[in-house]
Design a protein around this motif. Structure first.
Motif, PDB file in Angstrom:
ATOM      1  N   PHE A   1      16.672 -13.319   3.170  1.00 26.49           N
ATOM      2  CA  PHE A   1      15.391 -12.915   2.599  1.00 26.49           C
ATOM      3  C   PHE A   1      15.042 -11.543   3.144  1.00 26.49           C
ATOM      4  O   PHE A   1      15.403 -11.211   4.278  1.00 26.49           O
ATOM      5  N   THR A   2      14.345 -10.758   2.346  1.00 33.52           N
ATOM      6  CA  THR A   2      13.887  -9.450   2.789  1.00 33.52           C
ATOM      7  C   THR A   2      12.371  -9.424   2.769  1.00 33.52           C
ATOM      8  O   THR A   2      11.751  -9.830   1.790  1.00 33.52           O
ATOM      9  N   LEU A   3      11.784  -8.979   3.883  1.00 29.34           N
ATOM     10  CA  LEU A   3      10.346  -8.760   3.944  1.00 29.34           C
ATOM     11  C   LEU A   3      10.107  -7.298   3.615  1.00 29.34           C
ATOM     12  O   LEU A   3      10.665  -6.412   4.264  1.00 29.34           O
ATOM     13  N   ILE A   4       9.294  -7.040   2.614  1.00 32.33           N
ATOM     14  CA  ILE A   4       8.960  -5.669   2.227  1.00 32.33           C
ATOM     15  C   ILE A   4       7.534  -5.410   2.671  1.00 32.33           C
ATOM     16  O   ILE A   4       6.595  -6.030   2.181  1.00 32.33           O
ATOM     17  N   ILE A   5       7.391  -4.496   3.621  1.00 32.22           N
ATOM     18  CA  ILE A   5       6.083  -4.151   4.172  1.00 32.22           C
ATOM     19  C   ILE A   5       5.632  -2.867   3.484  1.00 32.22           C
ATOM     20  O   ILE A   5       6.256  -1.822   3.638  1.00 32.22           O
ATOM     21  N   ASP A   6       4.565  -2.960   2.710  1.00 32.69           N
ATOM     22  CA  ASP A   6       4.031  -1.811   1.982  1.00 32.69           C
ATOM     23  C   ASP A   6       2.843  -1.265   2.766  1.00 32.69           C
ATOM     24  O   ASP A   6       1.802  -1.894   2.856  1.00 32.69           O
ATOM     25  N   HIS A   7       3.022  -0.079   3.346  1.00 38.23           N
ATOM     26  CA  HIS A   7       1.981   0.533   4.165  1.00 38.23           C
ATOM     27  C   HIS A   7       1.003   1.374   3.341  1.00 38.23           C
ATOM     28  O   HIS A   7       0.101   1.972   3.900  1.00 38.23           O
ATOM     29  N   GLY A   8       1.188   1.430   2.036  1.00 37.69           N
ATOM     30  CA  GLY A   8       0.297   2.204   1.189  1.00 37.69           C
ATOM     31  C   GLY A   8       0.823   3.615   0.970  1.00 37.69           C
ATOM     32  O   GLY A   8       1.989   3.909   1.176  1.00 37.69           O
ATOM     33  N   ILE A   9      -0.071   4.498   0.577  1.00 41.24           N
ATOM     34  CA  ILE A   9       0.294   5.876   0.254  1.00 41.24           C
ATOM     35  C   ILE A   9      -0.146   6.792   1.384  1.00 41.24           C
ATOM     36  O   ILE A   9      -1.270   6.698   1.872  1.00 41.24           O
ATOM     37  N   ASP A  10       0.767   7.670   1.799  1.00 44.37           N
ATOM     38  CA  ASP A  10       0.427   8.594   2.885  1.00 44.37           C
ATOM     39  C   ASP A  10      -0.318   9.816   2.339  1.00 44.37           C
ATOM     40  O   ASP A  10      -0.635   9.895   1.155  1.00 44.37           O
ATOM     41  N   GLY A  11      -0.589  10.774   3.192  1.00 44.28           N
ATOM     42  CA  GLY A  11      -1.363  11.953   2.821  1.00 44.28           C
ATOM     43  C   GLY A  11      -0.710  12.823   1.767  1.00 44.28           C
ATOM     44  O   GLY A  11      -1.387  13.533   1.017  1.00 44.28           O
ATOM     45  N   SER A  12       0.620  12.782   1.670  1.00 43.87           N
ATOM     46  CA  SER A  12       1.316  13.614   0.691  1.00 43.87           C
ATOM     47  C   SER A  12       1.513  12.902  -0.643  1.00 43.87           C
ATOM     48  O   SER A  12       2.143  13.446  -1.549  1.00 43.87           O
ATOM     49  N   GLY A  13       0.995  11.684  -0.779  1.00 46.23           N
ATOM     50  CA  GLY A  13       1.077  10.952  -2.030  1.00 46.23           C
ATOM     51  C   GLY A  13       2.308  10.077  -2.169  1.00 46.23           C
ATOM     52  O   GLY A  13       2.552   9.522  -3.232  1.00 46.23           O
ATOM     53  N   LYS A  14       3.105   9.945  -1.115  1.00 49.35           N
ATOM     54  CA  LYS A  14       4.303   9.112  -1.172  1.00 49.35           C
ATOM     55  C   LYS A  14       4.003   7.715  -0.625  1.00 49.35           C
ATOM     56  O   LYS A  14       3.294   7.566   0.354  1.00 49.35           O
ATOM     57  N   ARG A  15       4.568   6.708  -1.293  1.00 44.92           N
ATOM     58  CA  ARG A  15       4.388   5.331  -0.853  1.00 44.92           C
ATOM     59  C   ARG A  15       5.302   5.069   0.332  1.00 44.92           C
ATOM     60  O   ARG A  15       6.479   5.374   0.314  1.00 44.92           O
ATOM     61  N   LYS A  16       4.743   4.481   1.375  1.00 46.25           N
ATOM     62  CA  LYS A  16       5.492   4.163   2.589  1.00 46.25           C
ATOM     63  C   LYS A  16       5.829   2.678   2.601  1.00 46.25           C
ATOM     64  O   LYS A  16       4.929   1.840   2.578  1.00 46.25           O
TER      65      LYS A  16
END
Length: 93
Positions: A14-29
């Motif tokens: 199984f893979t856990l995908i942790i979505d930290h949101g969007i950083d200051g430059s507009g890229k999804r982390k």
């Protein structure tokens, strides 16, 4: 706040995908962690632990090792020192 979802990658993983949101430059982390198990409840427990760490701000991302750092470390391990001298010389070039 980060969100975590579980994706079954194979029968034993199984893979856990942790979505930290969007950083200051507009890229999804995003960050991924692989759990080797056939039981989804193990992956869910790991997800719950990560959610708790994120909530109380004790979460630390996994350290990333460069190839150079790994090779430098590997050259000092018994795996390298047990190689034949000819092989050691070829690797160190």
């Amino acid at each position: 706040m980060a969100t975590i979802r579980i994706v079954q990658r194979s029968k034993k993983s199984f893979t856990l995908i942790i979505d930290h949101g969007i950083d200051g430059s507009g890229k999804r982390k995003k960050e991924t962690r692989t759990i080797k198990t056939t039981d989804i409840s193990v992956a869910e427990r790991e997800r719950d632990i990560l959610i708790g760490q994120l909530a109380d701000r004790s979460y630390r991302p996994l350290a990333k090792t460069t190839v150079e750092e790994y090779i430098t470390h590997w050259l000092t391990t018994p795996a390298f020192t047990n190689l034949a001298s000819k092989t050691q010389n070829a690797v160190q070039l």
